[in-house]
Design a protein around this motif. Structure first.
Motif, PDB file in Angstrom:
ATOM      1  N   ARG A   1       0.830  -1.214   0.000  1.00  0.00           N
ATOM      2  CA  ARG A   1       0.000   0.000   0.000  1.00  0.00           C
ATOM      3  C   ARG A   1       0.857   1.255   0.000  1.00  0.00           C
ATOM      4  O   ARG A   1       0.365   2.354   0.183  1.00  0.00           O
ATOM      5  CB  ARG A   1      -0.915  -0.006   1.219  1.00  0.00           C
ATOM      6  CG  ARG A   1      -2.006  -1.017   1.093  1.00  0.00           C
ATOM      7  CD  ARG A   1      -2.721  -1.153   2.406  1.00  0.00           C
ATOM      8  NE  ARG A   1      -3.497  -2.358   2.377  1.00  0.00           N
ATOM      9  CZ  ARG A   1      -3.521  -3.261   3.356  1.00  0.00           C
ATOM     10  NH1 ARG A   1      -2.803  -3.072   4.444  1.00  0.00           N
ATOM     11  NH2 ARG A   1      -4.255  -4.315   3.246  1.00  0.00           N
TER      12      ARG A   1
ATOM     13  N   GLN B   1      -7.411  -8.103   7.536  1.00  0.00           N
ATOM     14  CA  GLN B   1      -8.191  -6.961   7.163  1.00  0.00           C
ATOM     15  C   GLN B   1      -9.348  -6.821   8.158  1.00  0.00           C
ATOM     16  O   GLN B   1     -10.247  -6.043   7.985  1.00  0.00           O
ATOM     17  CB  GLN B   1      -8.707  -7.149   5.709  1.00  0.00           C
ATOM     18  CG  GLN B   1      -9.174  -5.915   5.039  1.00  0.00           C
ATOM     19  CD  GLN B   1      -8.065  -4.930   4.655  1.00  0.00           C
ATOM     20  OE1 GLN B   1      -6.879  -5.193   4.710  1.00  0.00           O
ATOM     21  NE2 GLN B   1      -8.465  -3.747   4.304  1.00  0.00           N
TER      22      GLN B   1
ATOM     23  N   MET C   1     -13.612  -1.420  -0.307  1.00  0.00           N
ATOM     24  CA  MET C   1     -13.174  -2.268   0.809  1.00  0.00           C
ATOM     25  C   MET C   1     -12.752  -1.354   1.945  1.00  0.00           C
ATOM     26  O   MET C   1     -11.993  -0.407   1.723  1.00  0.00           O
ATOM     27  CB  MET C   1     -11.977  -3.103   0.369  1.00  0.00           C
ATOM     28  CG  MET C   1     -11.481  -4.062   1.449  1.00  0.00           C
ATOM     29  SD  MET C   1     -10.046  -5.017   0.915  1.00  0.00           S
ATOM     30  CE  MET C   1     -10.395  -6.599   1.692  1.00  0.00           C
TER      31      MET C   1
ATOM     32  N   PHE D   1     -10.548   0.044   4.796  1.00  0.00           N
ATOM     33  CA  PHE D   1      -9.086   0.020   4.775  1.00  0.00           C
ATOM     34  C   PHE D   1      -8.577   1.123   5.697  1.00  0.00           C
ATOM     35  O   PHE D   1      -9.019   2.275   5.575  1.00  0.00           O
ATOM     36  CB  PHE D   1      -8.627   0.256   3.324  1.00  0.00           C
ATOM     37  CG  PHE D   1      -7.145   0.302   3.124  1.00  0.00           C
ATOM     38  CD1 PHE D   1      -6.283  -0.530   3.845  1.00  0.00           C
ATOM     39  CD2 PHE D   1      -6.594   1.171   2.197  1.00  0.00           C
ATOM     40  CE1 PHE D   1      -4.923  -0.477   3.630  1.00  0.00           C
ATOM     41  CE2 PHE D   1      -5.229   1.212   1.980  1.00  0.00           C
ATOM     42  CZ  PHE D   1      -4.390   0.390   2.702  1.00  0.00           C
TER      43      PHE D   1
ATOM     44  N   SER E   1      -6.306   3.484   5.892  1.00  0.00           N
ATOM     45  CA  SER E   1      -5.430   4.006   4.836  1.00  0.00           C
ATOM     46  C   SER E   1      -4.262   4.828   5.330  1.00  0.00           C
ATOM     47  O   SER E   1      -3.377   5.158   4.537  1.00  0.00           O
ATOM     48  CB  SER E   1      -6.230   4.908   3.891  1.00  0.00           C
ATOM     49  OG  SER E   1      -7.379   4.266   3.422  1.00  0.00           O
TER      50      SER E   1
ATOM     51  N   TRP F   1      -4.629  -6.594  -5.386  1.00  0.00           N
ATOM     52  CA  TRP F   1      -5.867  -7.032  -4.733  1.00  0.00           C
ATOM     53  C   TRP F   1      -6.843  -7.373  -5.831  1.00  0.00           C
ATOM     54  O   TRP F   1      -6.695  -6.910  -6.974  1.00  0.00           O
ATOM     55  CB  TRP F   1      -6.392  -5.966  -3.750  1.00  0.00           C
ATOM     56  CG  TRP F   1      -7.024  -4.754  -4.393  1.00  0.00           C
ATOM     57  CD1 TRP F   1      -6.383  -3.771  -5.065  1.00  0.00           C
ATOM     58  CD2 TRP F   1      -8.422  -4.428  -4.404  1.00  0.00           C
ATOM     59  NE1 TRP F   1      -7.276  -2.837  -5.503  1.00  0.00           N
ATOM     60  CE2 TRP F   1      -8.532  -3.208  -5.106  1.00  0.00           C
ATOM     61  CE3 TRP F   1      -9.569  -5.042  -3.883  1.00  0.00           C
ATOM     62  CZ2 TRP F   1      -9.773  -2.603  -5.313  1.00  0.00           C
ATOM     63  CZ3 TRP F   1     -10.783  -4.422  -4.090  1.00  0.00           C
ATOM     64  CH2 TRP F   1     -10.888  -3.215  -4.793  1.00  0.00           C
TER      65      TRP F   1
ATOM     66  N   HIS G   1     -10.515   1.474  -2.167  1.00  0.00           N
ATOM     67  CA  HIS G   1     -10.484   1.352  -0.721  1.00  0.00           C
ATOM     68  C   HIS G   1     -10.825   2.690  -0.078  1.00  0.00           C
ATOM     69  O   HIS G   1     -10.576   3.736  -0.643  1.00  0.00           O
ATOM     70  CB  HIS G   1      -9.083   0.930  -0.252  1.00  0.00           C
ATOM     71  CG  HIS G   1      -8.669  -0.419  -0.736  1.00  0.00           C
ATOM     72  ND1 HIS G   1      -8.171  -0.633  -2.001  1.00  0.00           N
ATOM     73  CD2 HIS G   1      -8.695  -1.630  -0.139  1.00  0.00           C
ATOM     74  CE1 HIS G   1      -7.896  -1.929  -2.159  1.00  0.00           C
ATOM     75  NE2 HIS G   1      -8.211  -2.548  -1.039  1.00  0.00           N
TER      76      HIS G   1
END
Lengths: 504, 504
Positions: free
Chosen positions: A6, A151, A212, A214, A216, A441, A457
């Motif tokens: 990420r 997750q 999704m 996330f 971040s 992903w 996300h």
């Protein structure tokens, strides 16, 4: 996915201002105070819910508690207000399809995973299934456990938002369609079977986008919004005496190397044909045929990102002194986004214990992953890999694909990305735009045919250690630029309101 | 050493006549009957002695019970009549030096190992440390346990011979000097420290030869006498980000392969430079410089051996359909004796568990063994390997040598070999002469400077599964051509009398 793919660690620069500025959609709705009270009231229950979930690790690679995990996922959805939550069987491990009809005019798609990565408790400082809340010096209080950041943590935070909206006596501003899988960590080999089931596909196609949950935020609070992600092929290359018809059918004494061929040497020889001598460029026949070069906009985004992040910090974090080919920082970042890769995840052949053992092994295995960029596809690349090996006389080397999927892309001007950026901005954060995640992903099942939706996300909060020991998710960060658990819950409420209000 | 590198499995043809013909030296001495009675009387105690020894596995690679194992070895020697038995410390694990003065005019050297190979009890049908006596269908009753054939079984059989001679009220016909090590299975890295200790070297140099007890018979009763053995280098080649200064210092996410070098690809690239593309010829710079071609006599011995053994049986036993380069049987046998080899025993890098794991490993390890032929030497070849890698820019790849030694040779016309052959003949067996074992044993410490003595193996009996699960040693064979335990004990008594009577 992990914290590294990420690009969290790529972000050295500090991010924006205080969170949840009064300009947010939620603040404008007038309901913020009621939601905040409900979130705070539900805090302990939400944390316990996450801890209980972590206590049940579903690991596809080990076939560990998969049915149980899917049932648990369905129960969590129902508990959060989904009226339907169906276990969906696949050719592999089951997933979940759930719907929440709030009577709203708009329906939003959600992607969850309920599986987690393998772990070795001996490597952890806190038991990985106990999800203890520990003080992380300089970071704050965090839940430590497998799945804490990757997750379950972010997903549980999103579910807490649904609980809070209900507790506050409000209806959700959007309806929800949730698809969840249990094979994300093995490359989502069967997720398309869930998403493309006609009734599920039909429901998804009625939504403007899929996202999704996330966490971040990087360690300094910064956020990166990815406009896509590389595809991936995970596979094992297996050379064996049996398949080859040469070498031994079982491990034999190593002195016999003088008269018997070695499948392991054959594996080494075959592997070398896949990459340039420095191991950095994939040279499989036709590999780059469909590779699309970076656009001017993509290059500009990468350049802005590279300028804003610290090469020295990144090198330190990774323990790296030189990038490939001694590239400059900008060129290395361009390569990270643009280059297909062939990576050896692991080698396993013959004797692997301490010291040596004088055997000539009958088999060698290379665990590999290949990252793909637009417009490469998984199926085309698997075929090219096999053809490349066959052309060079290595047709007996088995290519056992365990998972993988095509690259995914969502347009910068799509309603999902515009709403995502706008929501972060309202929350006081100016995200970095990244043209493509170097990791992967399975967004392609949404962004590719036949669903063809924007997918991405969203969420505040910070965690790290995905796939590693001591994986954590910050609950009470010391850095005021990072959202704590309750603020992250609020960010999801805000996002749902923003999506409801958006033109998509 | 194992059953395979002794070429047992190469021998397809049935061997000689009934054992212990009246022509044997022992029979001629008139004491045979007394000895036989003593051997039979001592049978149960000797078997128990072997079983108790197997129950204490010393494994150098795992640093398991090494001091205990040396002490046990010394106690076994004293129990068998050695007046002195000293634990000899080395830079590694300890050995034993023992002497038995029988007042005889001649002293014979003995080589023992007290260590055994690693094992995984889960792979055994009978617990590897319990040394149970089991029925092996078609073979007879056998002791199954780690070390049963390699080497505790034959060594315990020899010790039983000493017990029997004493029990029969006789003196040994020769004095004995015993050197034992605990590191045979890791390449005898410190055995030279024992053998070359001035007082020990002096005692050994007073002997005409050194031999190791060995259950020489193949499954059909045949015996091979080896005139030497290849040398060996066991080592690990380690490529790491740390040593290289490129790539990661720890495992990182595999998506970073796009910008970070891979030490594992580097390992693959470096390894490929060591051998021909088919993996069968060592192409390290100067590797063959000192290789001595086969002599006419060596070729003749190999040809006789190849004619007498079944290629089909050998292929079946090994699970092999083609020899290297599709060689004919004779050429394959010549290569087995004459060719230096580079073998990959094992590969270990990154993730080695089930399925995949998306990491870019910081380190890769190849476990290798190199077999050496006269006049290659271990030290010269290690230096050549390192120079070869350095010349190609792979100087950072560590070459960690864990063990190994030079080739060993004993002349066909030496008194040891002549006595060995004569004794087998007297026992009714016509051995096959093999110019060189393709496997290795540390005979060089005896045959090389400064000791410079003939060294070899002797003994009847059959066992198999060295280094493998269900290792066994036949106690009561069904095949009358194979010596049972008591007959094998008798063969050692006969050999000692033959050595006493020989001109050496």
């Amino acid at each position: 996915m992990s914290d590294l793919n990420r690009r969290a660690v790529l972000q050295g620069a500090a991010a924006g201002a205080a969170l949840l500025s009064p300009a947010s959609a939620l603040a404008q709705s007038g309901d913020e105070k009621a939601f905040r009270a409900a979130v705070e009231k539900g805090h302990d229950a939400a944390i316990t819910r996450l801890q209980d979930w972590i206590a049940l690790p579903s690991i596809a690679a080990e076939n560990r508690d998969m049915q149980k995990g899917a049932e648990y996922m369905a129960a969590l959805a129902k508990d959060a207000g989904f009226q339907t939550a169906e276990i969906v069987q696949t050719s592999g491990h089951p997933g979940v399809f759930a719907t929440l009809d709030a009577g709203a005019p708009k329906t939003i798609g959600l992607y969850f995973m309920y599986d987690v990565k393998q772990f070795d408790p001996a490597e952890w400082s806190s038991p990985p299934l106990e999800a203890r809340i520990v003080d992380k010096p300089g970071m704050g209080r965090a839940i430590v456990g497998r799945g804490a950041t990757n997750q379950k943590g972010p997903e549980a935070t999103f579910l807490a938002a649904l609980h809070a909206i209900r507790a506050a006596g409000r209806k959700l501003p959007v309806n929800l369609v949730l698809v969840a899988e249990g094979e994300e960590e093995i490359g989502s080999p069967h997720f398309h079977e869930i998403v493309r089931r006609p009734d599920i596909a039909a429901r998804l196609k009625q939504t403007p986008c899929v996202f999704m949950p996330f966490n971040s935020q990087g360690p300094d609070g910064e956020v990166t919004v990815n406009l896509g992600a590389k595809g991936v092929i995970e596979c094992e290359l297996v050379a064996s005496g049996d398949a080859w018809g040469r070498g031994p059918a079982k491990d034999v004494h190593s002195s016999l190397k003088a008269m018997i061929d070695s499948p392991v040497w054959r594996l080494v020889e075959a592997m070398k044909t896949l990459v340039s001598p420095d191991g950095n460029t994939v040279v499989i026949d036709g590999w780059d045929e469909h590779v699309r070069p970076l656009s001017a906009r993509e290059k500009a985004l990468i350049a802005a990102d590279a300028r804003a992040s610290s090469e020295a910090d990144m090198m330190k974090a990774l323990g790296v002194k030189h990038w490939i080919g001694d590239l400059e920082w900008l060129a290395a970042n361009e390569r990270l986004v643009a280059a297909p890769t062939a990576n050896i995840e692991g080698l396993v052949a013959g004797y692997t214990g301490p010291g040596g053992k004088t055997i000539l092994p009958h088999k060698g295995v290379a665990k590999m992953d290949f990252r793909l960029v637009p417009n490469q596809t998984r199926d085309d690349c698997v075929a090219k890999l096999k053809a490349h090996l066959a052309k060079r006389g290595f047709g007996d080397i088995q290519v056992n694909v365990s998972g993988g999927y095509d690259p995914t892309e969502t347009a910068e001007d799509s309603p999902l990305i515009r709403t995502t950026l706008a929501t972060y901005q309202k929350l006081g954060i100016t995200p970095t735009l990244n043209p493509r995640l170097a990791g992967s992903w399975p967004g392609y099942v949404f962004t590719g045919a036949p669903i063809s939706l924007p997918a991405g996300h969203f969420g505040l909060g910070h965690g790290s250690g995905a796939h590693a020991p001591d994986e954590y998710y910050l609950i009470e960060p010391t850095n005021p630029k990072i959202a704590g658990f309750d603020q992250a819950v609020m960010s999801y409420i805000d996002f749902l309101y923003s999506l409801a209000a958006s033109k998509a």
